[in-house]
Write a protein that holds these residues in place. Structure first.
Motif, PDB file in Angstrom:
ATOM      1  N   SER A  79       0.694  -1.277  -0.113  1.00 56.66           N
ATOM      2  CA  SER A  79      -0.268   0.311  -0.068  1.00 56.66           C
ATOM      3  C   SER A  79       1.088   0.964   0.093  1.00 56.66           C
ATOM      4  O   SER A  79       1.743   1.278   0.742  1.00 56.66           O
ATOM      5  CB  SER A  79      -0.426   0.298   0.707  1.00 56.66           C
ATOM      6  N   PHE A  80       0.716   1.731  -0.933  1.00 55.94           N
ATOM      7  CA  PHE A  80       2.069   2.892  -0.873  1.00 55.94           C
ATOM      8  C   PHE A  80       1.247   4.791  -1.268  1.00 55.94           C
ATOM      9  O   PHE A  80       0.342   4.899  -1.946  1.00 55.94           O
ATOM     10  CB  PHE A  80       2.465   2.484  -2.012  1.00 55.94           C
ATOM     11  N   PRO A  81       0.961   5.363  -0.003  1.00 58.23           N
ATOM     12  CA  PRO A  81       0.270   6.791  -0.215  1.00 58.23           C
ATOM     13  C   PRO A  81       0.867   7.909  -1.032  1.00 58.23           C
ATOM     14  O   PRO A  81      -0.122   8.446  -1.008  1.00 58.23           O
ATOM     15  CB  PRO A  81       0.487   7.341   1.702  1.00 58.23           C
ATOM     16  N   ASP A  82       1.910   8.080  -1.410  1.00 56.79           N
ATOM     17  CA  ASP A  82       2.283   8.955  -1.990  1.00 56.79           C
ATOM     18  C   ASP A  82       1.882   9.055  -3.076  1.00 56.79           C
ATOM     19  O   ASP A  82       3.469  10.053  -3.967  1.00 56.79           O
ATOM     20  CB  ASP A  82       3.870   9.426  -1.475  1.00 56.79           C
ATOM     21  N   SER A  83       1.216   8.732  -3.792  1.00 57.65           N
ATOM     22  CA  SER A  83       1.798   8.543  -5.558  1.00 57.65           C
ATOM     23  C   SER A  83       1.411  10.135  -6.361  1.00 57.65           C
ATOM     24  O   SER A  83       1.507  10.483  -6.792  1.00 57.65           O
ATOM     25  CB  SER A  83       0.463   7.442  -6.596  1.00 57.65           C
ATOM     26  N   GLU A  84       0.454  10.875  -5.698  1.00 57.62           N
ATOM     27  CA  GLU A  84      -0.253  12.071  -6.037  1.00 57.62           C
ATOM     28  C   GLU A  84       1.450  12.668  -5.968  1.00 57.62           C
ATOM     29  O   GLU A  84       2.244  13.928  -6.725  1.00 57.62           O
ATOM     30  CB  GLU A  84      -0.589  13.059  -4.683  1.00 57.62           C
ATOM     31  N   LYS A  85       2.488  12.860  -4.418  1.00 54.10           N
ATOM     32  CA  LYS A  85       3.725  13.465  -4.789  1.00 54.10           C
ATOM     33  C   LYS A  85       4.448  13.033  -5.427  1.00 54.10           C
ATOM     34  O   LYS A  85       5.724  13.592  -6.665  1.00 54.10           O
ATOM     35  CB  LYS A  85       4.449  13.434  -3.297  1.00 54.10           C
ATOM     36  N   ILE A  86       4.303  11.800  -5.925  1.00 55.33           N
ATOM     37  CA  ILE A  86       5.606  11.107  -7.084  1.00 55.33           C
ATOM     38  C   ILE A  86       5.143  11.125  -8.667  1.00 55.33           C
ATOM     39  O   ILE A  86       6.335  11.814  -9.102  1.00 55.33           O
ATOM     40  CB  ILE A  86       5.392   9.285  -6.882  1.00 55.33           C
ATOM     41  N   PHE A  87       3.820  12.124  -8.286  1.00 54.53           N
ATOM     42  CA  PHE A  87       3.497  12.614  -9.826  1.00 54.53           C
ATOM     43  C   PHE A  87       4.180  13.781  -9.885  1.00 54.53           C
ATOM     44  O   PHE A  87       4.467  14.044 -10.815  1.00 54.53           O
ATOM     45  CB  PHE A  87       1.859  12.501 -10.296  1.00 54.53           C
ATOM     46  N   ASP A  88       4.047  15.073  -8.689  1.00 50.28           N
ATOM     47  CA  ASP A  88       4.468  16.312  -8.594  1.00 50.28           C
ATOM     48  C   ASP A  88       5.682  16.100  -8.954  1.00 50.28           C
ATOM     49  O   ASP A  88       6.742  17.018  -9.602  1.00 50.28           O
ATOM     50  CB  ASP A  88       4.562  16.778  -7.619  1.00 50.28           C
ATOM     51  N   ILE A  89       6.081  15.401  -8.690  1.00 49.09           N
ATOM     52  CA  ILE A  89       8.119  15.271  -8.830  1.00 49.09           C
ATOM     53  C   ILE A  89       8.620  14.470  -9.599  1.00 49.09           C
ATOM     54  O   ILE A  89       9.439  15.305 -10.893  1.00 49.09           O
ATOM     55  CB  ILE A  89       9.000  14.229  -6.867  1.00 49.09           C
ATOM     56  N   LEU A  90       8.043  13.359 -10.655  1.00 45.29           N
ATOM     57  CA  LEU A  90       8.359  12.994 -11.575  1.00 45.29           C
ATOM     58  C   LEU A  90       7.838  13.305 -13.245  1.00 45.29           C
ATOM     59  O   LEU A  90       7.686  13.219 -14.188  1.00 45.29           O
ATOM     60  CB  LEU A  90       8.088  11.357 -11.038  1.00 45.29           C
ATOM     61  N   GLY A  91       6.418  14.054 -12.908  1.00 42.33           N
ATOM     62  CA  GLY A  91       5.408  14.169 -13.903  1.00 42.33           C
ATOM     63  C   GLY A  91       4.814  12.700 -14.167  1.00 42.33           C
ATOM     64  O   GLY A  91       4.754  11.804 -13.812  1.00 42.33           O
ATOM     65  N   GLY A  92       4.673  12.723 -15.906  1.00 47.02           N
ATOM     66  CA  GLY A  92       3.402  11.345 -15.801  1.00 47.02           C
ATOM     67  C   GLY A  92       4.234  10.263 -16.970  1.00 47.02           C
ATOM     68  O   GLY A  92       2.959   9.760 -17.727  1.00 47.02           O
ATOM     69  N   ASN A  93       5.422  10.900 -17.564  1.00 49.80           N
ATOM     70  CA  ASN A  93       5.388   9.808 -18.154  1.00 49.80           C
ATOM     71  C   ASN A  93       5.728   8.520 -17.646  1.00 49.80           C
ATOM     72  O   ASN A  93       6.388   8.069 -16.721  1.00 49.80           O
ATOM     73  CB  ASN A  93       7.055  10.171 -18.345  1.00 49.80           C
ATOM     74  N   PRO A  94       5.503   7.396 -18.149  1.00 53.42           N
ATOM     75  CA  PRO A  94       5.138   5.750 -17.887  1.00 53.42           C
ATOM     76  C   PRO A  94       5.909   5.731 -17.229  1.00 53.42           C
ATOM     77  O   PRO A  94       6.316   4.000 -16.482  1.00 53.42           O
ATOM     78  CB  PRO A  94       4.329   5.614 -18.931  1.00 53.42           C
ATOM     79  N   GLY A  95       7.279   5.338 -18.860  1.00 52.95           N
ATOM     80  CA  GLY A  95       8.576   5.021 -18.250  1.00 52.95           C
ATOM     81  C   GLY A  95       9.522   5.170 -16.690  1.00 52.95           C
ATOM     82  O   GLY A  95      10.124   4.497 -16.234  1.00 52.95           O
ATOM     83  N   TRP A  96       9.158   7.066 -16.548  1.00 57.99           N
ATOM     84  CA  TRP A  96      10.045   7.246 -15.037  1.00 57.99           C
ATOM     85  C   TRP A  96       9.062   6.672 -13.787  1.00 57.99           C
ATOM     86  O   TRP A  96      10.169   6.023 -13.219  1.00 57.99           O
ATOM     87  CB  TRP A  96      10.156   8.563 -14.808  1.00 57.99           C
ATOM     88  N   LEU A  97       7.751   5.973 -14.544  1.00 55.29           N
ATOM     89  CA  LEU A  97       6.656   5.879 -13.306  1.00 55.29           C
ATOM     90  C   LEU A  97       7.110   4.355 -12.756  1.00 55.29           C
ATOM     91  O   LEU A  97       7.506   4.064 -11.731  1.00 55.29           O
ATOM     92  CB  LEU A  97       4.620   6.195 -13.559  1.00 55.29           C
ATOM     93  N   THR A  98       7.707   3.451 -13.691  1.00 55.75           N
ATOM     94  CA  THR A  98       7.654   2.633 -14.209  1.00 55.75           C
ATOM     95  C   THR A  98       8.814   2.054 -12.864  1.00 55.75           C
ATOM     96  O   THR A  98       8.791   1.175 -12.280  1.00 55.75           O
ATOM     97  CB  THR A  98       7.665   1.755 -15.440  1.00 55.75           C
TER      98      THR A  98
END
Ligand code: ADP
Length: 361
Positions: A230-249
């Protein structure tokens, strides 16, 4: 697994993209499909997953291998084609009897060798035989040219007449061309240039955008759920890395692999993205003999969006002198053409949040 850092090749591992999947599935008998999307948005994953799902036969020409070359020659391209065709002949030995008729082709055992010298193989002959073989089998053969903008660097040979010939005459061949940049459509395929062999040909175009905030958050949550986390910080990760699927993966992969240390995973992802983006950026400046300092300055200025005037001011501040409007526009247009910038509502923005990380290269 959603966080597998390799390109996906199975629809069950491909997150979201329902409309793009359905458009690609429904277009598979079109002679030309163009898939445009920034680096790491999932073009390869989309194609491989759909073609595998539909059990299609395809040749996958990965032009990324030429990324670091200043130019490429006919031999480079024909050897890539040879390698991929040999993948197919391994499982389809009957294809060899079609290919052996072509001038410049040598069949040795169960593989072929293409000559690039005096008696070089004509690519349209290869396409013809592939078409005849596919037609005999009652199927379509897909020729994927991945990151095709690299072929702009092909010297001494024009591949477009062969693609145009296949488009017009070879009904069992279909081309899927991908590119990270608008250049693939305008400078490689040149569909709108009346002097181009492919001028005016109808085609299907699929645009792969980065994930929206909502989709990025769902992607991260789903990926972690798959791993029982369970990962609570997904929004924060988007704010830092943006929405590129490669970086999120990559973030998800590193987070799980390295002891669930969020800060470390963010840092590693930034480092990884920086490496890839810097390499592309250096190739871009080197290729055109462009002044790296100026281009980096514009990237820096556009991190949060800015106007044409802001860019001009920042360049003048950098050099401590006036810079003429034409030069400013040229710099901006080059960055737009290579998809480092986009223009929205008269503002210029970097296309990938992590491009801001390359400023210190
Ligand atoms: P491109 O061909 O545009 O450079 P790739 O297909 O290589 O992009 O994808 C880059 C990375 O992102 C890979 O690790 C891939 O697994 C992941 N990825 C991209 N799109 C998706 C998606 N829709 N679902 C799951 N993973 C994805």
């Amino acid at each position: 697994m959603l966080f597998d850092p390799r390109p996906k090749d199975n629809l069950k591992d491909l997150f979201d993209r329902e409309s793009e999947i359905s458009l690609l599935k429904n277009s598979l008998d079109s002679p030309l499909i163009i898939i445009i999307g920034l680096r790491r948005t999932g073009k390869t994953s989309l194609i491989k997953s759909v073609l595998n799902y539909t059990k299609s036969t395809y040749i996958f020409l990965d032009m990324r291998r030429f990324e670091n070359k200043e130019y490429i020659v006919y031999k480079d391209f024909i050897k890539s084609l040879e390698r991929e065709i040999n993948e197919i002949t391994r499982k389809n030995k009957d294809l060899l009897s079609y290919l052996r008729h072509i001038q410049g082709v040598q069949v040795m055992g169960f593989s072929v060798s293409f000559s690039w010298g005096e008696e070089k193989v004509e690519i349209s002959d290869v396409f013809s035989e592939l078409n005849d073989w596919a037609s005999e089998k009652g199927k379509t053969m897909h020729i994927v040219i991945d990151e095709a903008q690299e072929l702009i660097k092909l010297r001494g040979y024009n591949i477009l007449p062969s693609i145009a010939y296949a488009y017009d005459n070879l009904k069992n061949l279909s081309f899927i061309v991908t590119g990270s940049e608008v250049r693939v459509r305008d400078k490689f395929l040149k569909l709108e240039d009346e002097n181009s062999p492919l001028f005016g040909r109808a085609h299907v175009e699929i645009n792969l955008l980065p994930f929206s905030k909502e989709t990025s958050v769902r992607f991260l949550e789903e990926g972690f759920k798959e791993q029982g986390i369970s990962f609570p910080d997904s929004e924060k990760i988007f704010d830092i890395l943006g929405g590129n699927p490669g970086w999120l993966t990559y973030f998800g992969y590193i987070y799980i692999k390295h002891g669930r240390d969020e800060e470390k995973a963010i840092l590693e992802t930034k480092r990884y993205a920086k490496r890839l983006l810097s390499r592309e950026f250096c190739n871009f400046t080197k290729e055109g003999g462009r002044d790296k300092r100026r281009y980096l300055k514009v990237i820096e200025t556009c991190r949060k969006g800015c106007s044409w005037k802001d860019i001009k001011n920042s360049l003048e501040a950098l050099e401590g002198r006036e810079i003429n409007d034409g030069t400013v526009s040229d710099i901006i247009n080059n960055l737009l053409e290579y998809s480092f910038l986009v223009k929205e509502d008269r503002k210029y923005m970097i296309t990938d949040k992590l491009l801001g990380e390359i400023i210190n290269v």
